[in-house]
Design a protein around this motif. Structure first.
Motif, short mmCIF file in Angstrom:
data_model
loop_
_atom_site.label_atom_id
_atom_site.label_comp_id
_atom_site.label_asym_id
_atom_site.label_seq_id
_atom_site.Cartn_x
_atom_site.Cartn_y
_atom_site.Cartn_z
N ASN A 1 0.84 -1.19 0.00
CA ASN A 1 0.00 0.00 0.00
C ASN A 1 0.88 1.25 0.00
O ASN A 1 1.85 1.32 0.75
CB ASN A 1 -0.90 0.01 1.23
CG ASN A 1 -1.72 -1.27 1.36
OD1 ASN A 1 -2.81 -1.36 0.85
ND2 ASN A 1 -1.17 -2.26 2.05
N ILE A 2 0.54 2.22 -0.86
CA ILE A 2 1.33 3.44 -0.95
C ILE A 2 0.62 4.56 -0.20
O ILE A 2 -0.41 5.08 -0.66
CB ILE A 2 1.54 3.83 -2.42
CG1 ILE A 2 2.23 2.70 -3.18
CG2 ILE A 2 2.37 5.12 -2.53
CD1 ILE A 2 2.38 2.93 -4.66
N CYS B 1 -5.03 4.59 1.74
CA CYS B 1 -3.86 4.75 0.87
C CYS B 1 -4.30 5.02 -0.57
O CYS B 1 -5.22 4.36 -1.07
CB CYS B 1 -2.99 3.49 0.91
SG CYS B 1 -1.99 3.33 2.40
N PRO B 2 -3.67 5.96 -1.26
CA PRO B 2 -4.06 6.28 -2.63
C PRO B 2 -3.96 5.11 -3.60
O PRO B 2 -4.75 5.01 -4.53
CB PRO B 2 -3.08 7.40 -3.02
CG PRO B 2 -2.72 8.04 -1.73
CD PRO B 2 -2.66 6.91 -0.74
N VAL B 3 -2.95 4.24 -3.42
CA VAL B 3 -2.75 3.11 -4.34
C VAL B 3 -2.52 1.84 -3.53
O VAL B 3 -1.80 1.85 -2.53
CB VAL B 3 -1.55 3.36 -5.28
CG1 VAL B 3 -1.33 2.16 -6.20
CG2 VAL B 3 -1.75 4.63 -6.10
N ASN B 4 -3.13 0.74 -3.99
CA ASN B 4 -2.97 -0.56 -3.34
C ASN B 4 -2.61 -1.61 -4.38
O ASN B 4 -3.21 -1.66 -5.45
CB ASN B 4 -4.27 -0.99 -2.64
CG ASN B 4 -4.92 0.13 -1.87
OD1 ASN B 4 -5.78 0.82 -2.41
ND2 ASN B 4 -4.51 0.33 -0.63
N SER C 1 -4.52 -3.94 -9.03
CA SER C 1 -4.16 -2.67 -8.40
C SER C 1 -5.45 -1.88 -8.19
O SER C 1 -6.40 -2.01 -8.97
CB SER C 1 -3.20 -1.87 -9.28
OG SER C 1 -2.05 -2.62 -9.57
N TYR C 2 -5.45 -1.05 -7.15
CA TYR C 2 -6.66 -0.29 -6.80
C TYR C 2 -6.31 1.16 -6.52
O TYR C 2 -5.27 1.46 -5.93
CB TYR C 2 -7.33 -0.89 -5.56
CG TYR C 2 -7.68 -2.35 -5.69
CD1 TYR C 2 -8.93 -2.76 -6.13
CD2 TYR C 2 -6.74 -3.34 -5.37
CE1 TYR C 2 -9.27 -4.11 -6.24
CE2 TYR C 2 -7.06 -4.69 -5.48
CZ TYR C 2 -8.32 -5.07 -5.92
OH TYR C 2 -8.63 -6.41 -6.04
N ALA C 3 -7.19 2.07 -6.94
CA ALA C 3 -7.02 3.50 -6.66
C ALA C 3 -8.35 4.20 -6.89
O ALA C 3 -9.14 3.80 -7.75
CB ALA C 3 -5.95 4.11 -7.56
N PRO D 1 -2.17 6.15 -11.91
CA PRO D 1 -1.92 7.00 -10.73
C PRO D 1 -1.06 8.21 -11.07
O PRO D 1 -0.08 8.11 -11.81
CB PRO D 1 -1.18 6.05 -9.77
CG PRO D 1 -1.64 4.69 -10.17
CD PRO D 1 -1.79 4.74 -11.66
N ASP D 2 -1.46 9.36 -10.55
CA ASP D 2 -0.75 10.62 -10.77
C ASP D 2 0.08 10.93 -9.52
O ASP D 2 -0.46 11.06 -8.42
CB ASP D 2 -1.76 11.74 -11.03
CG ASP D 2 -1.11 13.05 -11.39
OD1 ASP D 2 -0.28 13.55 -10.59
OD2 ASP D 2 -1.44 13.61 -12.45
#
Length: 220
Positions: A90-91, A133-136, A161-163, A173-174
Motif C-alpha cells: 500500500n502506498i 492509501c491512494p494506491v494498493n 491494483s486499486y485506486a 496513478p498521478d
C-alpha cells in the motif's frame, strides 16, 4: 527493510581535511539507492490484518507484474505472508505520515494494528489493503528468497491494483495527486516529492540534439 523512526538530524558541515572539488570519496558498501519508497505491507496474521512500514520494496518485472519486499526474519507480518500465500503493498500519502511511521515502530506481536486503517479485500480475499492509501497492490506470493542474512525476500505477482478516481490521470496513478512519502536510509528521514523535471524518453532527445550541433560546429 522496515523503517524504524523518522528523527530529523541536521548534518554537521565539518570537513576534517581539504577535499578537492569533484573528488569522489569512498563512503562504504551500503544501500545508498536514494530515495527509497515508503510502503505499508499488509498480511492477515492469526485472522487479523496487520500492516508493517517497509522501505525495501521494488519492482521485479513488468510482465507479469511482480514486486519484491524484503522483511527482517523476526517480523510478525512474515508469518501471515507464508500462511496465506499473499500480501499487499500500500502506498501512503504524506498526509498519513504519523500513522505510517507508527506501523514501523510497534510490532503486531504486541500491538493490534488491525484498527488503525479501514481494511478492504480484493480478488485473493486474504491480502488486506488500506482504503486510506491512494494506491494498493494486491499480490500473490510466488517465491521466497533467503540469502543467508537477517532478511527474507518475498516475491509477489500483482494480481490487481486499486485506486480512487481522484488519484488518477488518464487511468493511471498521478504522482502529484498521490503525494507519496520517500525515505532516506541511515539518517532516517522522510521526504516529499518535488517539482516535475521532464518527460521520460523525451528529455534525452534535446541532449542528443545538442551533441549533434556541437559536432557539426567542430567539423566546420
Amino acid at each position: 527493510m522496515p523503517i524504524n523512526g523518522s528523527n530529523f538530524c541536521l548534518c554537521n558541515f565539518v570537513e576534517d581535511e581539504e577535499v578537492e572539488a569533484g573528488e569522489k570519496k569512498a563512503i562504504g558498501a551500503r544501500n545508498f539507492l536514494y530515495p527509497m519508497p515508503t510502503t505499508l505491507v499488509g498480511a492477515d496474521v492469526k485472522g487479523k490484518p496487520n500492516y508493517l512500514t517497509v522501505a525495501f520494496c521494488g519492482i521485479v518485472q513488468a510482465g507479469p507484474p511482480m514486486i519484491a519486499v524484503t522483511l527482517g526474519k523476526m517480523h510478525y507480518t512474515n508469518e501471515g505472508i507464508r500462511e496465506n500465500k499473499c500480501f499487499s503493498v500500500n502506498i501512503p500519502s504524506r498526509h498519513m505520515l504519523e500513522a505510517t511511521d507508527y506501523c514501523g515502530i510497534v510490532s503486531g506481536k504486541k500491538t493490534d494494528k488491525s484498527g488503525i486503517f479501514e481494511t478492504f479485500y480484493g480478488r485473493l480475499e486474504k491480502a488486506p489493503m488500506i482504503r486510506e492509501c491512494p494506491v494498493n497492490l494486491e499480490c500473490r506470493l510466488v517465491d521466497t528468497l533467503d540469502f543467508g542474512g537477517t532478511n527474507e525476500v518475498f516475491i509477489g505477482e500483482i494480481v490487481e491494483s486499486y485506486a480512487e478516481e481522484k488519484y488518477l490521470c488518464n487511468g493511471i496513478p498521478d504522482i502529484e495527486k498521490i503525494e507519496p512519502i520517500v525515505f532516506s536510509m541511515y539518517d532516517n528521514n522522510y521526504w516529499g516529492i518535488g517539482e516535475h523535471l521532464g518527460k521520460a524518453w523525451c528529455a534525452g532527445k534535446k541532449f542528443s540534439q545538442n551533441i549533434n550541433e556541437d559536432r557539426n560546429e567542430s567539423n566546420r
